[in-house]
Design an enzyme around this catalytic site. Structure first.
Site, PDB file in Angstrom:
ATOM      1  N   HIS A 153      12.620 -17.399  40.516  1.00 51.49           N
ATOM      2  CA  HIS A 153      12.677 -18.816  40.859  1.00 51.49           C
ATOM      3  C   HIS A 153      13.039 -19.061  42.320  1.00 51.49           C
ATOM      4  O   HIS A 153      12.907 -20.178  42.807  1.00 51.49           O
ATOM      5  CB  HIS A 153      13.621 -19.576  39.912  1.00 51.49           C
ATOM      6  CG  HIS A 153      15.074 -19.278  40.082  1.00 51.49           C
ATOM      7  ND1 HIS A 153      15.757 -18.422  39.237  1.00 51.49           N
ATOM      8  CD2 HIS A 153      15.996 -19.723  40.959  1.00 51.49           C
ATOM      9  CE1 HIS A 153      17.026 -18.374  39.594  1.00 51.49           C
ATOM     10  NE2 HIS A 153      17.198 -19.145  40.635  1.00 51.49           N
ATOM     11  N   ASP A 183      12.646 -13.626  35.147  1.00 52.39           N
ATOM     12  CA  ASP A 183      13.166 -14.204  36.389  1.00 52.39           C
ATOM     13  C   ASP A 183      13.476 -13.140  37.432  1.00 52.39           C
ATOM     14  O   ASP A 183      14.430 -13.259  38.198  1.00 52.39           O
ATOM     15  CB  ASP A 183      14.406 -15.062  36.122  1.00 52.39           C
ATOM     16  CG  ASP A 183      14.638 -16.097  37.222  1.00 52.39           C
ATOM     17  OD1 ASP A 183      13.695 -16.365  37.988  1.00 52.39           O
ATOM     18  OD2 ASP A 183      15.759 -16.624  37.318  1.00 52.39           O
ATOM     19  N   SER A 259      21.445 -16.886  43.705  1.00 53.87           N
ATOM     20  CA  SER A 259      20.367 -16.359  42.869  1.00 53.87           C
ATOM     21  C   SER A 259      19.736 -15.113  43.463  1.00 53.87           C
ATOM     22  O   SER A 259      19.324 -15.103  44.636  1.00 53.87           O
ATOM     23  CB  SER A 259      19.262 -17.408  42.701  1.00 53.87           C
ATOM     24  OG  SER A 259      19.584 -18.319  41.700  1.00 53.87           O
TER      25      SER A 259
END
Length: 308
Positions: A153, A183, A259
């Site tokens: 993402h 992901d 992230s």
């Protein structure tokens, strides 16, 4: 009942502006000194963002029934994160107290100071720019061929990708491949760049209660290290667009921009890839974060590299 939170939402307090990021790369949902989630009858009562409670005068607090209804797992990429799913069953436990210090060298905790020093040499900030907009996250080197693991993402929007190492050098990165279901994405930079590959923890060795570090670039602040413990293993949550999958739960502080960065143990070994946080009513970190277990991340990354 409150509606499902569509993301990290708008800031609830003065906007934090990272000195390291351009305006179009600012993390989504970043705040400094967020307003408390209570109503006030005075003229200076707090005003909330679009996903927070509206001004409600003296309405009594609704926290007891909001605690579970408002609990959401959201991806923590800056500018690219969205809803990653609900906590399975709505029964996520409260945050575990932070581990203030690690055990002695050679124990399960190891030496967190030495671990941080080793790990920072292999962690990068990931900057994505496209069409005047940008996103940012984190990543880490996994081999001596220049392969960098991050979250899907972070890079899903496409565009030009650069990574920034500990020394501040910007390196152009090529997208090798990405897997939305887990992901995970893999980038590649030219070898010989001074980045050091991080060792991966052996499967099955991570323990609940073990001290860990989350390393990355929250809110654009590169080289940030936060400490906590492994709160739970095999926690089923939705990460990416796929079905529920087991994740490592931690109370190490994880925020937008973390992230794709590593969650490492006291020996400096990667135990997971930081991916998502649970929030209440659009708040930021509440001490419940999730990481993709390193064995699954490594398996997916190697598959992407082989097909790359």
């Amino acid at each position: 009942m409150p509606s499902t939170i569509p993301g990290l939402g708008e800031p609830r307090g003065p906007r934090f502006v990272s000195p390291a990021l351009a305006p179009d790369e600012q993390p989504t949902g970043s705040t400094a000194a967020p307003a408390p989630p209570v109503a006030s009858t005075g003229p200076d009562r707090p005003r909330y963002g679009s996903d927070g409670p509206a001004d409600r005068g003296a309405e009594p607090p609704r926290w007891p029934r909001l605690l579970l209804a408002g609990l959401t797992v959201v991806a923590v990429s800056a500018g690219a994160g969205g809803v990653a799913g609900h906590v399975a069953g709505g029964d996520a436990p409260p945050a575990t107290p932070d581990a203030a210090a690690a055990g002695p060298p050679g124990s399960a905790g190891g030496d967190l100071v030495a671990a941080a020093d080793r790990v920072l040499a292999g962690v990068v900030s990931v900057r994505v720019s496209t069409g005047g907009r940008g996103a940012s996250g984190s990543g880490f080197l996994i081999d001596d061929r220049g392969h960098v693991v991050t979250n899907n993402h972070v890079v899903a929007g496409g565009g030009t990708v650069q990574v920034v190492g500990r020394d501040g050098r910007r390196l152009t990165a090529r997208l090798v491949g990405r897997d939305p279901d887990t992901d995970i994405a893999v980038l590649r930079v030219d070898p010989g760049n001074g980045l050091r590959p991080l060792p991966l923890a052996s499967a099955g060795q991570t323990q609940v209660g073990e001290p860990v570090l989350a390393v990355g670039s929250p809110l654009g602040l590169s080289g940030t290290v936060t400490a906590g413990i492994v709160s739970a293993l095999d926690r089923p949550v939705r990460l990416g667009g796929g079905a529920r999958q087991p994740a490592v739960q931690t109370d190490a502080s994880i925020n937008p921009g973390n992230s794709g960065g590593p969650l490492v143990n006291g020996r400096g070994e990667v135990v997971g890839v930081n991916t998502a946080i649970a929030t209440l009513e659009g708040s930021g970190n509440i001490g419940i974060g999730f990481a993709i277990p390193v064995e699954r991340a490594a398996q997916v990354a190697q598959g992407l590299i082989a097909r790359g």
